[in-house]
Design a protein around this motif. Structure first.
Motif, PDB file in Angstrom:
ATOM      1  N   ASP A 519      49.808  56.004 -35.348  1.00  0.00           N
ATOM      2  CA  ASP A 519      48.391  55.886 -35.003  1.00  0.00           C
ATOM      3  C   ASP A 519      47.520  55.969 -36.231  1.00  0.00           C
ATOM      4  OD1 ASP A 519      49.037  55.626 -32.355  1.00  0.00           O
ATOM      5  OD2 ASP A 519      48.651  57.731 -31.848  1.00  0.00           O
ATOM      6  N   GLU A 520      47.913  56.818 -37.189  1.00  0.00           N
ATOM      7  CA  GLU A 520      47.108  56.985 -38.403  1.00  0.00           C
ATOM      8  C   GLU A 520      47.115  55.711 -39.232  1.00  0.00           C
ATOM      9  OE1 GLU A 520      46.744  59.938 -42.310  1.00  0.00           O
ATOM     10  OE2 GLU A 520      48.443  60.142 -40.946  1.00  0.00           O
ATOM     11  N   LEU A 521      48.293  55.106 -39.399  1.00  0.00           N
ATOM     12  CA  LEU A 521      48.379  53.868 -40.173  1.00  0.00           C
ATOM     13  C   LEU A 521      47.614  52.747 -39.472  1.00  0.00           C
ATOM     14  CD1 LEU A 521      49.438  52.246 -42.531  1.00  0.00           C
ATOM     15  CD2 LEU A 521      51.576  51.876 -41.240  1.00  0.00           C
ATOM     16  N   TYR A 522      47.721  52.689 -38.142  1.00  0.00           N
ATOM     17  CA  TYR A 522      46.973  51.678 -37.375  1.00  0.00           C
ATOM     18  C   TYR A 522      45.467  51.812 -37.638  1.00  0.00           C
ATOM     19  CZ  TYR A 522      44.950  49.259 -33.336  1.00  0.00           C
ATOM     20  OH  TYR A 522      44.215  48.442 -32.529  1.00  0.00           O
ATOM     21  N   GLY A 523      44.981  53.045 -37.669  1.00  0.00           N
ATOM     22  CA  GLY A 523      43.571  53.274 -37.935  1.00  0.00           C
ATOM     23  C   GLY A 523      43.177  52.762 -39.308  1.00  0.00           C
ATOM     24  N   LYS A 524      44.056  52.993 -40.313  1.00  0.00           N
ATOM     25  CA  LYS A 524      43.742  52.531 -41.673  1.00  0.00           C
ATOM     26  C   LYS A 524      43.748  51.003 -41.761  1.00  0.00           C
ATOM     27  CE  LYS A 524      45.457  56.670 -44.034  1.00  0.00           C
ATOM     28  NZ  LYS A 524      46.475  57.234 -44.951  1.00  0.00           N
ATOM     29  N   VAL A 525      44.722  50.382 -41.079  1.00  0.00           N
ATOM     30  CA  VAL A 525      44.793  48.916 -41.091  1.00  0.00           C
ATOM     31  C   VAL A 525      43.564  48.302 -40.431  1.00  0.00           C
ATOM     32  CG1 VAL A 525      46.052  46.935 -40.178  1.00  0.00           C
ATOM     33  CG2 VAL A 525      47.310  48.837 -41.190  1.00  0.00           C
ATOM     34  N   MET A 526      43.155  48.866 -39.297  1.00  0.00           N
ATOM     35  CA  MET A 526      41.986  48.344 -38.610  1.00  0.00           C
ATOM     36  C   MET A 526      40.722  48.533 -39.435  1.00  0.00           C
ATOM     37  SD  MET A 526      42.989  46.847 -35.915  1.00  0.00           S
ATOM     38  CE  MET A 526      41.441  46.583 -35.057  1.00  0.00           C
ATOM     39  N   THR A 527      40.604  49.667 -40.116  1.00  0.00           N
ATOM     40  CA  THR A 527      39.449  49.911 -40.978  1.00  0.00           C
ATOM     41  C   THR A 527      39.396  48.887 -42.102  1.00  0.00           C
ATOM     42  OG1 THR A 527      39.458  52.273 -40.478  1.00  0.00           O
ATOM     43  CG2 THR A 527      38.321  51.588 -42.483  1.00  0.00           C
ATOM     44  N   ALA A 528      40.571  48.605 -42.716  1.00  0.00           N
ATOM     45  CA  ALA A 528      40.615  47.614 -43.794  1.00  0.00           C
ATOM     46  C   ALA A 528      40.232  46.239 -43.270  1.00  0.00           C
ATOM     47  CB  ALA A 528      42.016  47.589 -44.408  1.00  0.00           C
ATOM     48  N   ASN A 529      40.675  45.898 -42.043  1.00  0.00           N
ATOM     49  CA  ASN A 529      40.330  44.606 -41.451  1.00  0.00           C
ATOM     50  C   ASN A 529      38.833  44.479 -41.206  1.00  0.00           C
ATOM     51  OD1 ASN A 529      42.868  43.456 -41.403  1.00  0.00           O
ATOM     52  ND2 ASN A 529      43.397  44.336 -39.403  1.00  0.00           N
ATOM     53  N   LEU A 530      38.200  45.566 -40.748  1.00  0.00           N
ATOM     54  CA  LEU A 530      36.764  45.532 -40.517  1.00  0.00           C
ATOM     55  C   LEU A 530      36.007  45.273 -41.811  1.00  0.00           C
ATOM     56  CD1 LEU A 530      36.318  48.460 -37.958  1.00  0.00           C
ATOM     57  CD2 LEU A 530      36.206  46.015 -37.496  1.00  0.00           C
ATOM     58  N   ARG A 531      36.444  45.946 -42.883  1.00  0.00           N
ATOM     59  CA  ARG A 531      35.772  45.734 -44.181  1.00  0.00           C
ATOM     60  C   ARG A 531      35.962  44.296 -44.669  1.00  0.00           C
ATOM     61  NH1 ARG A 531      34.049  50.610 -45.936  1.00  0.00           N
ATOM     62  NH2 ARG A 531      35.229  52.478 -45.297  1.00  0.00           N
ATOM     63  N   LEU A 532      37.177  43.745 -44.453  1.00  0.00           N
ATOM     64  CA  LEU A 532      37.444  42.375 -44.871  1.00  0.00           C
ATOM     65  C   LEU A 532      36.585  41.387 -44.095  1.00  0.00           C
ATOM     66  CD1 LEU A 532      39.113  40.289 -46.432  1.00  0.00           C
ATOM     67  CD2 LEU A 532      40.841  40.439 -44.598  1.00  0.00           C
ATOM     68  N   MET A 533      36.478  41.567 -42.770  1.00  0.00           N
ATOM     69  CA  MET A 533      35.675  40.666 -41.956  1.00  0.00           C
ATOM     70  C   MET A 533      34.208  40.654 -42.401  1.00  0.00           C
ATOM     71  SD  MET A 533      37.691  39.109 -39.847  1.00  0.00           S
ATOM     72  CE  MET A 533      38.891  39.159 -41.200  1.00  0.00           C
ATOM     73  N   LYS A 534      33.694  41.832 -42.796  1.00  0.00           N
ATOM     74  CA  LYS A 534      32.313  41.889 -43.284  1.00  0.00           C
ATOM     75  C   LYS A 534      32.155  41.088 -44.566  1.00  0.00           C
ATOM     76  CE  LYS A 534      28.622  45.098 -44.590  1.00  0.00           C
ATOM     77  NZ  LYS A 534      28.498  44.864 -46.024  1.00  0.00           N
TER      78      LYS A 534
END
Length: 539
Positions: A519-534
């Motif tokens: 779950d922790e790694l999933y959270g980090k991956v999703m956070t990185a994806n959000l920053r990339l999309m921006k």
């Protein structure tokens, strides 16, 4: 002001006519014609309501009255019809609207005759009604697919999440329509409801049931299923309440006071509603206005349908620089109007709809005069012309202590005010609780639009009374503040009858941890994806 006497027109009337000796000679609609129309009303109570023509007081019909049981059964029939209708392709629904367009134009003389008999309005104002319905039918007939088609939306994961939005019909739409535009208001809100896959149960006003019934007949002739459009009749506090109690969405046109009651009833049932309510509509004549054009427009804005329309002008604000010239031309044009109780073309204004409406107009004018207002034109009832005639009236020096200053008259009465500062005129136009329609007259179109943007009304016409917006069906029409909520016409006018349904299809990956992720790694991956999309500029 000149006058003309009543004259019968078309095959719908019978009876003696001797205008030279009896200008209010009695006429009647053909009994078989009336019977065919009233048979379309869902009514088994055995009660009837007598309707008389404002033209001459002659009886037109005894309209059957519905019971609350009739309303419930009308909704049951409409629901059964709607289930099948919702499965009909949008293109077929649209084709029926285009057939209605042609029928209305082909039958316009009959429609206009009936409108005049029921409402008393001048024929040229009655003609506006089939014209508006033809425009509405054609617009939604051509654009229903565009408005109702499934739309693609952005998915959360580019390329892997597909999102679509469907438009699902509400079900059975209840419509409570007014008497002032009996054919237009009975149909114009219901046509997009049908196009969207709904059924309709309508309660028209008691004074103009026949025009609404004719609309139902034309819908069936155009190919709409018979049970899809149900007509009920009866008192608003009984039958109107029953309609609200069964509808999946409610559309109401009428007074602000009644609109509040309707809104509370809809809120109790958690159903949506759209309300077009009252107005105290302003017209601004700026210092660079074409005075002749403004005076002509002010006559139509103030006195069309004897001032009995929600978008009618009741307040005119005129710049100092053109005030005297405008008043002279406005008064002259008003005094030149032809008044008449007739089915023929040529009259500029007919009678009011009823004694109650005449009493309101008379009371407003008498109150204003008693408190110091000056009558520039008109100012009195004309029983010599018909039961409910009141002259087109212009008042000057109207003050806040007069009833007509802030209350809607809904009759042929307008107050005129002088202004020096344009900002002050805009502020005065925005005074009060209403915000339905306004007009601005100026030779500079861009300046007129800039002024319009500062007026708190749902519609503003530049160099026109009200017809520019009213006839432009692609544009939304409705009120701000206590002039209502929701909009008719345009995309808003059809989408209000639908529920948006979002459908998302996910490909390859799930919206959850996978491939052994914590779950922790999933959270980090999703956070990185959000920053990339921006960074990529994605919404």
């Amino acid at each position: 002001m000149s006058a003309s006497n009543p004259t019968p027109g078309g095959p719908l009337v019978e009876g003696p006519h001797d205008p030279e000796h009896d200008p209010t000679a009695s006429y009647a609609l053909e009994p078989d014609y009336v019977s065919a129309l009233t048979s379309r009303i869902a009514a088994t109570s055995g009660r009837t309501h007598e309707v008389r023509s404002p033209l001459n007081g002659a009886p037109l019909a005894h309209v059957p009255q519905s019971s609350t049981t009739d309303v419930a059964e009308a909704f049951a029939r409409a629901r059964r019809a709607q289930e099948s209708w919702a499965r009909v392709p949008v293109a077929e629904r649209a084709a029926a609207l285009l057939r209605l367009h042609d029928l209305v134009l082909d039958r316009q003389d009959e429609i206009v005759d009936l409108i005049v008999w029921e409402s008393g309005k001048a024929r040229k104002h009655a003609f506006d009604e089939p014209l508006h319905i033809a425009l509405t039918a054609r617009y939604y007939g051509r654009t229903a697919g565009e408005h109702l088609g499934t739309q693609r939306k952005l998915g959360v994961v580019p390329g892997l999440t597909r999102v679509e939005v469907n438009r699902v019909p509400k079900g059975v739409v209840g419509i409570i329509s007014p008497w002032n535009y009996p054919f237009t208001m009975a149909l114009c809100d219901g046509l997009p409801a049908l196009a969207a896959g709904n059924a309709v149960v309508i309660k028209p006003d008691a004074q103009t049931m026949l025009s609404a019934a004719l609309g139902a007949q034309l819908l069936e002739e155009a190919g709409f299923p018979a049970d899809l459009w149900q007509v009920v009749a009866g008192p608003g506090d009984e039958i109107g309440t029953a309609v609200i109690g069964h509808a999946d969405y409610l559309c109401f046109t009428g007074s602000t006071a009644t609109g509040r009651i309707v809104a509370r009833g809809c809120a109790d049932r958690l159903i949506g509603c759209s309300l077009e309510l009252g107005g105290k509509n302003p017209l601004l004549v700026l210092r660079d206005a074409d005075v002749e054009r403004a005076a002509e427009g002010a006559v139509r804005a103030s006195f069309s349908n004897s001032g009995q329309l929600c978008v009618s002008t009741e307040r005119i604000f005129v710049a100092d620089q053109v005030y005297d010239r405008f008043v002279e031309r406005f008064v002259a044009r008003t005094q030149a109007m032809t008044l008449g109780a007739t089915l023929e073309w040529g009259n500029d204004m007919g009678p009011l709809i009823s004694q109650a409406q005449l009493d309101t107009v008379t009371a407003h004018v008498e109150d204003a005069v008693a408190k110091g207002a000056r009558v520039l034109a008109g100012g009195k009832a004309r029983p010599d012309l018909g039961p409910y005639f009141f002259e087109p009236t212009i008042l000057e020096h109207v003050t806040p202590d007069m009833t007509c200053f802030g209350h809607e008259t809904f009759g042929p009465v307008v107050s005129i005010y002088r202004f020096h500062d344009e900002a002050d005129a805009i502020a005065r136009a925005n005074e009060g609780d209403y915000g339905l329609n306004a007009s601005v007259y100026t030779r500079d179109g861009s300046r007129g639009r800039a002024v319009a943007a500062q007026i708190r009304c749902g519609t503003v016409n530049v160099n026109e009374a009200f017809g520019a917006v009213f006839a432009s069906i692609d544009s939304p029409m409705g009120g701000m503040r206590q002039s209502g909520m929701g909009r008719r016409q345009g995309a808003e006018g059809i989408l209000r009858y639908t529920e948006p349904q979002s459908v998302a299809t996910q490909r390859l990956i799930r919206i959850a941890p996978m491939l052994g992720m914590s779950d922790e790694l999933y959270g980090k991956v999703m956070t990185a994806n959000l920053r990339l999309m921006k960074k990529l500029g994605r919404p």
